[in-house]
Design an enzyme around this catalytic site. Structure first.
Site, PDB file in Angstrom:
ATOM      1  N   TYR A 162       0.848  -1.214   0.000  1.00  0.00           N
ATOM      2  CA  TYR A 162       0.000   0.000   0.000  1.00  0.00           C
ATOM      3  C   TYR A 162       0.877   1.256   0.000  1.00  0.00           C
ATOM      4  O   TYR A 162       0.594   2.217  -0.715  1.00  0.00           O
ATOM      5  CB  TYR A 162      -0.891  -0.076   1.240  1.00  0.00           C
ATOM      6  N   LYS A 166       0.781   4.059  -2.966  1.00  0.00           N
ATOM      7  CA  LYS A 166       0.429   5.471  -2.702  1.00  0.00           C
ATOM      8  C   LYS A 166       1.623   6.387  -2.961  1.00  0.00           C
ATOM      9  O   LYS A 166       1.469   7.506  -3.452  1.00  0.00           O
ATOM     10  CB  LYS A 166      -0.089   5.620  -1.273  1.00  0.00           C
TER      11      LYS A 166
HETATM   12  N1  LIG Z   1      -9.943   5.175   5.509  1.00  0.00           N
HETATM   13  C1  LIG Z   1      -8.715   5.615   5.745  1.00  0.00           C
HETATM   14  O1  LIG Z   1      -8.273   5.720   6.911  1.00  0.00           O
HETATM   15  C2  LIG Z   1      -7.819   6.014   4.608  1.00  0.00           C
HETATM   16  C3  LIG Z   1      -6.602   6.615   4.923  1.00  0.00           C
HETATM   17  C4  LIG Z   1      -5.754   7.020   3.891  1.00  0.00           C
HETATM   18  C5  LIG Z   1      -6.120   6.836   2.582  1.00  0.00           C
HETATM   19  N2  LIG Z   1      -7.307   6.226   2.294  1.00  0.00           N
HETATM   20  C6  LIG Z   1      -7.635   6.047   0.871  1.00  0.00           C
HETATM   21  O2  LIG Z   1      -8.875   6.647   0.598  1.00  0.00           O
HETATM   22  C7  LIG Z   1      -9.527   5.952  -0.453  1.00  0.00           C
HETATM   23  C8  LIG Z   1     -10.932   5.545   0.000  1.00  0.00           C
HETATM   24  O3  LIG Z   1     -10.788   4.734   1.146  1.00  0.00           O
HETATM   25  P1  LIG Z   1     -12.037   4.332   2.064  1.00  0.00           P
HETATM   26  O4  LIG Z   1     -11.524   4.247   3.444  1.00  0.00           O
HETATM   27  O5  LIG Z   1     -13.198   5.193   1.757  1.00  0.00           O
HETATM   28  O6  LIG Z   1     -12.271   2.843   1.520  1.00  0.00           O
HETATM   29  P2  LIG Z   1     -13.554   1.887   1.601  1.00  0.00           P
HETATM   30  O7  LIG Z   1     -14.503   2.388   2.633  1.00  0.00           O
HETATM   31  O8  LIG Z   1     -12.995   0.512   1.729  1.00  0.00           O
HETATM   32  O9  LIG Z   1     -14.213   2.080   0.157  1.00  0.00           O
HETATM   33  C9  LIG Z   1     -13.484   1.695  -0.969  1.00  0.00           C
HETATM   34  C10 LIG Z   1     -14.196   2.183  -2.205  1.00  0.00           C
HETATM   35  O10 LIG Z   1     -13.360   1.885  -3.335  1.00  0.00           O
HETATM   36  C11 LIG Z   1     -14.111   1.107  -4.269  1.00  0.00           C
HETATM   37  N3  LIG Z   1     -13.212   0.207  -4.970  1.00  0.00           N
HETATM   38  C12 LIG Z   1     -12.324  -0.681  -4.452  1.00  0.00           C
HETATM   39  N4  LIG Z   1     -11.664  -1.317  -5.428  1.00  0.00           N
HETATM   40  C13 LIG Z   1     -12.154  -0.827  -6.598  1.00  0.00           C
HETATM   41  C14 LIG Z   1     -11.883  -1.076  -7.964  1.00  0.00           C
HETATM   42  N5  LIG Z   1     -10.968  -1.987  -8.332  1.00  0.00           N
HETATM   43  N6  LIG Z   1     -12.592  -0.397  -8.905  1.00  0.00           N
HETATM   44  C15 LIG Z   1     -13.511   0.518  -8.558  1.00  0.00           C
HETATM   45  N7  LIG Z   1     -13.806   0.821  -7.269  1.00  0.00           N
HETATM   46  C16 LIG Z   1     -13.129   0.142  -6.313  1.00  0.00           C
HETATM   47  C17 LIG Z   1     -15.174   0.399  -3.441  1.00  0.00           C
HETATM   48  O11 LIG Z   1     -16.260   0.005  -4.287  1.00  0.00           O
HETATM   49  P3  LIG Z   1     -17.351  -1.117  -3.832  1.00  0.00           P
HETATM   50  O12 LIG Z   1     -18.228  -0.444  -2.804  1.00  0.00           O
HETATM   51  O13 LIG Z   1     -18.079  -1.459  -5.081  1.00  0.00           O
HETATM   52  O14 LIG Z   1     -16.565  -2.251  -3.250  1.00  0.00           O
HETATM   53  C18 LIG Z   1     -15.525   1.494  -2.443  1.00  0.00           C
HETATM   54  O15 LIG Z   1     -16.392   2.450  -3.014  1.00  0.00           O
HETATM   55  C19 LIG Z   1      -8.628   4.763  -0.792  1.00  0.00           C
HETATM   56  O16 LIG Z   1      -7.804   5.088  -1.888  1.00  0.00           O
HETATM   57  C20 LIG Z   1      -7.789   4.609   0.448  1.00  0.00           C
HETATM   58  O17 LIG Z   1      -6.560   3.997   0.172  1.00  0.00           O
HETATM   59  C21 LIG Z   1      -8.165   5.813   3.280  1.00  0.00           C
END
Ligand SMILES: NC(=O)c1ccc[n+]([C@@H]2O[C@H](COP(=O)([O-])OP(=O)(O)OC[C@H]3O[C@@H](n4cnc5c(N)ncnc54)[C@H](OP(=O)(O)O)[C@@H]3O)[C@@H](O)[C@H]2O)c1
Length: 251
Positions: A162, A166
């Site tokens: 990851y 990133k």
């Molecule tokens: N949460 C954190 O603490 C955090 C921190 C730093 C960065 N981030 C980044 O922020 C972004 C969103 O994270 P989140 O926490 O909101 O994640 P999440 O709640 O797990 O949601 C992930 C989203 O990405 C979609 N997705 C996953 N794989 C995909 C693919 N191959 N094609 C199209 N859509 C895909 C999922 O779609 P489905 O619903 O259809 O599965 C869902 O809408 C990510 O890039 C993550 O790395 C998150």
């Protein structure tokens, strides 16, 4: 005949818009802007529909666009088909938000866990942005916003895959920003720390918040406000930047 820019219907595409941070971004953009919202998702159509309902409740317009960002052909075919039926449309804002984690110590990391994480965040960025950039260059205006992570800046043990994905997107953000700045296209990254979503739902917030100066996890809406600002005309002179949003854990 050359088309006047004003005739075009303007869209914002949010990959991974069905849940978590992406969903909050869709809703925030519907509140703050006139963009029609393209809600991409991979498999969770119910969650995507719930986002769409909230976009509409916020006074916005939107539609679902299912594709797997990691699959170049799927991205190409879906976006080409969409453009064919939306000839008067421009996707002016691209939010590359879709991302996954497959955590584990590097010494035991399986090739598929390395590849899937890189394919989603890094190749996902390439597949979607590369397909849309030509139209933006002709349009001479655009906003590309990449969701990265504190892990891509400082590296997180147990997340070599990851952190690599990133970190690579951060490099791509900075390079592409310089290529397209003359065409009024900005390219920025947003780097959240711990945000309350499905991705972090298994983590021990009570323990981890001791590491966070703000003493709490962030809300998806807090990240969405940053994205909404970067997507606006107010952010015209910010490009190639990484905006941290992490309650003070890294700066
Ligand atoms: N949460 C954190 O603490 C955090 C921190 C730093 C960065 N981030 C980044 O922020 C972004 C969103 O994270 P989140 O926490 O909101 O994640 P999440 O709640 O797990 O949601 C992930 C989203 O990405 C979609 N997705 C996953 N794989 C995909 C693919 N191959 N094609 C199209 N859509 C895909 C999922 O779609 P489905 O619903 O259809 O599965 C869902 O809408 C990510 O890039 C993550 O790395 C998150």
């Amino acid at each position: 005949m050359k088309k006047d820019k004003k005739e075009l219907k303007k869209y914002a595409l949010i990959t991974g818009g069905s849940r978590g941070i992406g969903s909050a971004i869709c809703i925030q953009l519907a509140k703050d802007t006139d963009y029609q919202i393209l809600i991409n998702y991979k498999g969770n159509i119910d969650a995507a529909n719930r986002t769409l309902e909230q976009v509409i409740a916020a006074g916005g317009k939107g539609e679902l666009l299912q594709f797997d960002v990691a699959d170049e052909n799927d991205v190409k075919t879906t976006l080409d088909t969409w453009h064919d039926s939306h000839k008067d449309a421009i996707v002016e804002v691209v939010v590359n938000n879709a991302g996954i984690t497959k955590d584990g110590l590097f010494m035991w990391m399986k090739n598929e866990d390395w590849t899937n994480v890189i394919n989603t965040s890094l190749h996902g960025f390439f597949n979607v942005t590369n397909h849309l950039i030509q139209k933006l260059l002709v349009h001479r205006y655009g906003r590309i916003i990449n969701m990265v992570s504190v892990s891509g800046l400082k590296g997180t043990p147990g997340q070599t895959n990851y952190s690599a994905a990133k970190g690579a997107v951060i490099g791509a953000t900075k390079a592409l920003a310089q290529e397209v700045a003359k065409r009024n296209i900005t390219v920025n990254a947003v780097a959240p720390g711990f945000i309350k979503t499905d991705m972090t739902s298994e983590l021990d917030e009570k323990e981890l918040k001791k590491l966070i100066p703000a003493n709490r996890f962030g809300e998806a809406e807090e990240v969405a406000h940053v994205v909404s600002f970067l997507a606006s005309k107010k952010a015209s002179y910010i490009t190639g930047e990484v905006i941290n949003i992490n309650g003070g854990i890294y700066s």
